[in-house]
Design a protein around this motif. Structure first.
Motif, short mmCIF file in Angstrom:
data_model
loop_
_atom_site.label_atom_id
_atom_site.label_comp_id
_atom_site.label_asym_id
_atom_site.label_seq_id
_atom_site.Cartn_x
_atom_site.Cartn_y
_atom_site.Cartn_z
N TYR A 188 -51.46 -2.80 44.33
CA TYR A 188 -50.50 -3.90 44.32
C TYR A 188 -50.76 -4.94 45.39
O TYR A 188 -50.32 -6.08 45.26
CB TYR A 188 -49.06 -3.36 44.42
N LEU A 245 -44.44 3.99 44.61
CA LEU A 245 -43.54 2.94 44.10
C LEU A 245 -42.11 3.44 43.99
O LEU A 245 -41.16 2.71 44.29
CB LEU A 245 -44.03 2.42 42.76
N ASP A 246 -41.93 4.68 43.54
CA ASP A 246 -40.58 5.25 43.45
C ASP A 246 -39.93 5.29 44.83
O ASP A 246 -38.76 4.92 44.99
CB ASP A 246 -40.62 6.66 42.85
N ARG A 254 -39.09 1.63 45.91
CA ARG A 254 -37.90 1.13 45.20
C ARG A 254 -36.63 1.70 45.82
O ARG A 254 -35.66 0.99 46.02
CB ARG A 254 -37.97 1.50 43.72
N SER A 255 -36.66 2.98 46.09
CA SER A 255 -35.49 3.62 46.67
C SER A 255 -35.20 3.06 48.06
O SER A 255 -34.07 2.73 48.38
CB SER A 255 -35.73 5.13 46.75
N SER A 278 -34.15 -0.89 47.90
CA SER A 278 -33.02 -1.36 47.09
C SER A 278 -31.86 -1.73 48.01
O SER A 278 -31.72 -1.19 49.10
CB SER A 278 -32.59 -0.28 46.10
N GLY A 282 -32.14 3.32 45.44
CA GLY A 282 -32.99 3.04 44.30
C GLY A 282 -32.31 2.29 43.20
O GLY A 282 -32.76 2.29 42.06
N GLY A 283 -31.20 1.63 43.51
CA GLY A 283 -30.50 0.86 42.49
C GLY A 283 -29.56 1.70 41.65
O GLY A 283 -28.92 1.21 40.74
#
Length: 188
Positions: A139, A167-168, A171-172, A175, A180-181
């Protein structure tokens, strides 16, 4: 037939054998044959022209120093390309730590106050080293999973796993609510 013509018509394995004995002309023929392909790979990985030239030169120097380790099980071009990809990945990691991640961390987060900033550096530090390297290559540099696997000399599935887990985690961590949303309902 001159020595130059003999080298030009020799097979790569013969040139490697001569190169292992210290024959610089034989190794020079390998560089002539495969230099453009190695530089092309590096450009596809994201290197600009001068960087591709520098890394390719370093890769061929490393190949010359390690020529006795080449077993001939694959093509010489593949072997030296792997060396170049690993060198580029190492160089990119150093530069990314110094610049790219700092730039991303300085970008204001959308939907948050102007004073709020995502601390990408801190989030990246929460990843394991393999996750951080794989996410950065895929990325940050924009390599495909296959190109990252080649650069790291790692199995493709391993690179994909590291990218997904990394990536997980990012994201967590990044957020707005830190989960993680996945907003939790309070009360019932």
């Amino acid at each position: 037939m001159s020595n130059r013509q003999a080298l030009a018509s020799a097979h790569d394995l013969d040139l490697v054998t001569l190169g292992a004995t210290g024959d610089r002309a034989a190794f020079g023929e390998l560089v002539r044959r495969h230099g453009a392909a190695v530089r092309g790979l590096l450009r596809r990985m994201g290197a600009d022209g001068a960087s591709a030239d520098d890394v390719a030169q370093d890769a061929f120097l490393a190949a010359f120093e390690q020529i006795a380790e080449f077993r001939g099980e694959g093509a010489f071009r593949t072997w030296v390309s792997r060396i170049a990809a690993r060198l580029y990945a190492k160089r990119w990691r150093r530069e990314a730590r110094a610049g790219l991640l700092d730039e991303a961390a300085d970008q204001p987060a959308q939907g948050r106050g102007a004073d709020a900033r995502i601390d990408l550096d801190d989030a990246m530090k929460s990843l394991s080293e393999p996750e951080r390297v794989c996410v950065s290559l895929c990325y940050g540099v924009g390599l495909s999973h296959a190109e990252a696997a080649l650069a790291l000399n790692a199995p493709l599935g391993t690179v994909k796993s590291h990218v997904k887990r990394g990536l997980d985690k990012l994201r967590s961590r990044l957020s707005p609510d830190g989960d993680g949303g996945q907003r939790r309902q309070v009360g019932g």
